[in-house]
Scaffold this motif. Structure first.
Motif, PDB file in Angstrom:
ATOM      1  N   UNK A  40      17.089   1.487  -7.731  1.00  0.00           N
ATOM      2  CA  UNK A  40      15.840   0.615  -6.531  1.00  0.00           C
ATOM      3  C   UNK A  40      15.778   1.789  -5.709  1.00  0.00           C
ATOM      4  N   UNK A  41      15.585   3.197  -5.900  1.00  0.00           N
ATOM      5  CA  UNK A  41      15.355   4.186  -5.180  1.00  0.00           C
ATOM      6  C   UNK A  41      14.466   4.742  -4.431  1.00  0.00           C
ATOM      7  N   UNK A  42      12.970   3.859  -5.880  1.00  0.00           N
ATOM      8  CA  UNK A  42      11.743   4.283  -5.210  1.00  0.00           C
ATOM      9  C   UNK A  42      10.839   3.368  -4.838  1.00  0.00           C
ATOM     10  N   UNK A  43      11.935   1.896  -4.673  1.00  0.00           N
ATOM     11  CA  UNK A  43      11.898   0.838  -4.303  1.00  0.00           C
ATOM     12  C   UNK A  43      11.954   1.200  -1.894  1.00  0.00           C
ATOM     13  N   UNK A  55       2.769   9.639  -0.863  1.00  0.00           N
ATOM     14  CA  UNK A  55       1.914   8.629  -0.980  1.00  0.00           C
ATOM     15  C   UNK A  55       2.475   7.436  -1.164  1.00  0.00           C
ATOM     16  N   UNK A  56       4.027   7.736  -1.907  1.00  0.00           N
ATOM     17  CA  UNK A  56       4.552   6.076  -2.555  1.00  0.00           C
ATOM     18  C   UNK A  56       5.399   6.024  -0.950  1.00  0.00           C
ATOM     19  N   UNK A  57       6.210   6.538  -0.413  1.00  0.00           N
ATOM     20  CA  UNK A  57       6.771   6.217   0.641  1.00  0.00           C
ATOM     21  C   UNK A  57       5.823   5.623   1.854  1.00  0.00           C
ATOM     22  N   UNK A  58       4.331   5.849   2.415  1.00  0.00           N
ATOM     23  CA  UNK A  58       3.332   5.882   2.960  1.00  0.00           C
ATOM     24  C   UNK A  58       2.830   4.659   2.767  1.00  0.00           C
ATOM     25  N   UNK A  59       3.470   4.066   1.934  1.00  0.00           N
ATOM     26  CA  UNK A  59       2.600   2.782   1.207  1.00  0.00           C
ATOM     27  C   UNK A  59       3.487   1.740   1.110  1.00  0.00           C
ATOM     28  N   UNK A  60       4.714   2.202   1.625  1.00  0.00           N
ATOM     29  CA  UNK A  60       5.648   0.895   2.039  1.00  0.00           C
ATOM     30  C   UNK A  60       5.328  -0.275   2.977  1.00  0.00           C
ATOM     31  N   UNK A  61       5.522  -1.666   3.299  1.00  0.00           N
ATOM     32  CA  UNK A  61       5.094  -2.537   4.590  1.00  0.00           C
ATOM     33  C   UNK A  61       6.457  -1.657   5.624  1.00  0.00           C
ATOM     34  N   UNK A  62       7.403  -1.150   5.011  1.00  0.00           N
ATOM     35  CA  UNK A  62       8.274  -0.946   6.514  1.00  0.00           C
ATOM     36  C   UNK A  62       8.965   0.871   5.390  1.00  0.00           C
ATOM     37  N   UNK A  70      -6.813  10.680   9.116  1.00  0.00           N
ATOM     38  CA  UNK A  70      -7.735  10.115   7.857  1.00  0.00           C
ATOM     39  C   UNK A  70      -7.163   9.790   6.193  1.00  0.00           C
ATOM     40  N   UNK A  71      -6.573  10.886   5.852  1.00  0.00           N
ATOM     41  CA  UNK A  71      -5.898  10.513   5.035  1.00  0.00           C
ATOM     42  C   UNK A  71      -4.234   9.807   4.696  1.00  0.00           C
ATOM     43  N   UNK A  72      -3.814   9.759   5.571  1.00  0.00           N
ATOM     44  CA  UNK A  72      -3.300   8.420   5.447  1.00  0.00           C
ATOM     45  C   UNK A  72      -3.666   7.423   5.772  1.00  0.00           C
ATOM     46  N   UNK A  73      -5.433   7.226   7.119  1.00  0.00           N
ATOM     47  CA  UNK A  73      -5.797   6.010   6.311  1.00  0.00           C
ATOM     48  C   UNK A  73      -6.549   5.301   5.241  1.00  0.00           C
ATOM     49  N   UNK A  74      -6.160   6.043   4.426  1.00  0.00           N
ATOM     50  CA  UNK A  74      -6.656   6.551   2.886  1.00  0.00           C
ATOM     51  C   UNK A  74      -6.307   5.351   2.216  1.00  0.00           C
ATOM     52  N   UNK A  75      -4.982   5.469   2.651  1.00  0.00           N
ATOM     53  CA  UNK A  75      -4.069   4.412   1.510  1.00  0.00           C
ATOM     54  C   UNK A  75      -3.397   3.815   1.835  1.00  0.00           C
ATOM     55  N   UNK A  76      -4.940   3.017   2.786  1.00  0.00           N
ATOM     56  CA  UNK A  76      -5.060   1.015   2.876  1.00  0.00           C
ATOM     57  C   UNK A  76      -6.459   0.937   1.615  1.00  0.00           C
ATOM     58  N   UNK A  77      -6.553   2.011   1.272  1.00  0.00           N
ATOM     59  CA  UNK A  77      -7.773   1.399   0.557  1.00  0.00           C
ATOM     60  C   UNK A  77      -7.268   1.485  -1.332  1.00  0.00           C
ATOM     61  N   UNK A  78      -5.644   1.997  -1.186  1.00  0.00           N
ATOM     62  CA  UNK A  78      -5.851   2.232  -2.272  1.00  0.00           C
ATOM     63  C   UNK A  78      -4.639   1.177  -3.302  1.00  0.00           C
TER      64      UNK A  78
END
Length: 323
Positions: free
Chosen positions: A276-279, A193-200, A315-323
């Motif tokens: 900043x590895x989490x970044x 989830x942290x990876x997929x929340x990145x803009x890039x 749908x699971x991935x798209x749900x991250x847009x609302x988080x």
């Protein structure tokens, strides 16, 4: 007494890690379940809930086994959900290891002492590892190659070994291990989830492995189904369908950035060097999972647990847009 034979008194459920990702998904369903009479929470923090009976227990302490045994002995417990695992960002790997591996030793020792009827433990499909030689579908009997460079995955493999040994020593305890595909949704915090929340999201040039994902609502249902299922063993818990990693990234509202392998590694090492590895969204140790496909077969969970996912991976991935 198994969870399916608790009688008129109602089910008494015990939970470790109630404040973690899986605990937060499961606790509301236990609160809403009329068959559940009480929830014994064994944790360092007390959650909200009208059914909660709270005992403060720190699984990393030297006396955790005796505290757990005492708490589980006060009243009959029908099922224990051991959910105390680290999925959020944690810089102290030693503490995470102590919680997961040493903590599980304490939980299993106490469960054996009180002759617990049922034990439910979450794991990850990541324990299979990501390898070019994998079959198209990974079934539960496949070898757990893990990811030797990753403490996050290695600890889960070690815990599965502990649980397997416990099951062999305690044949009267029904043991269910749920191996989850990456859980995505508004309320979860894990490496995927942290990876997929990145803009890039950096990816490997020339590689676009197939990924699975499971919506957090489906993950919660699977946990709840384990409360009564007449089954034991390991079960892959996956969402509908698969997507190439690039497609999953786009569904999450991010943009994949394919980089040559050496450049990709150099970028992550540079971020790690400045703390900043989490970044970057993906630890270097988990690089195999964006290199090779790792797709698990969910048929056994459907037949034995009655688990049929409602949500597709997109749908699971798209749900991250609302988080």
């Amino acid at each position: 007494m198994d969870a399916t034979h608790a009688g008129k008194r109602g089910l008494r459920v015990a939970v470790t890690g109630a404040s973690g990702d899986f605990g937060k998904l499961l606790m509301p369903l236990l609160e809403q379940d009329p068959a559940v009479a009480s929830v014994l929470v064994l944790d360092v923090a007390r959650p909200e809930g009208s059914k909660v009976d709270y005992h403060r227990v720190d699984l990393t302490r030297h006396d955790a086994e005796s505290e757990l045994t005492e708490a589980l002995s006060e009243q009959p417990v029908d099922v224990l959900y051991h959910l105390a695992f680290s999925y959020g960002a944690m810089r102290n790997g030693s503490l995470a290891h102590e919680l997961e591996v040493a903590g599980t030793i304490n939980v299993l020792a106490a469960a054996g002492r009180v002759k617990l009827p049922r034990l439910v433990v979450p794991s990850l499909t990541a324990v299979y590892g990501a390898r070019g030689q994998h079959p198209a579908l990974l079934r539960e009997e496949a070898q757990l190659w893990g990811c030797p460079q990753s403490r996050f995955v290695t600890d889960k493999v070690q815990v599965e070994g502990q649980v397997r040994a416990f099951r062999e020593r305690n044949p009267d305890t029904r043991v269910l291990v749920l191996r989850f595909a990456p859980v995505l949704g508004p309320s979860v915090d894990n490496p995927a989830s942290r990876m997929l929340k990145r803009s890039v999201v950096p990816t490997l040039l020339g590689f676009d492995p197939l990924w699975q994902a499971i919506h957090e609502e489906d993950a919660a249902r699977a946990l709840h189904l384990a409360l009564r299922a007449e089954a034991s063993g390991e079960f892959n818990i996956v969402g509908q369908g698969v997507l190439p990693l690039s497609g999953l990234i786009r569904q999450a509202g991010s943009r994949p950035l394919p980089l040559p392998g050496p450049l990709y590694r150099a970028a992550l090492h540079a971020l790690e060097a400045v703390g900043a590895a989490g970044a970057a969204g993906l630890p270097i140790a988990l690089l195999d999972y964006i290199h090779y496909s790792w797709v698990a077969d969910g048929e056994q969970a459907e037949s034995a647990l009655g688990f049929i996912p409602i949500h597709h991976a997109r749908d699971a991935a798209a749900a991250l847009r609302r988080s």
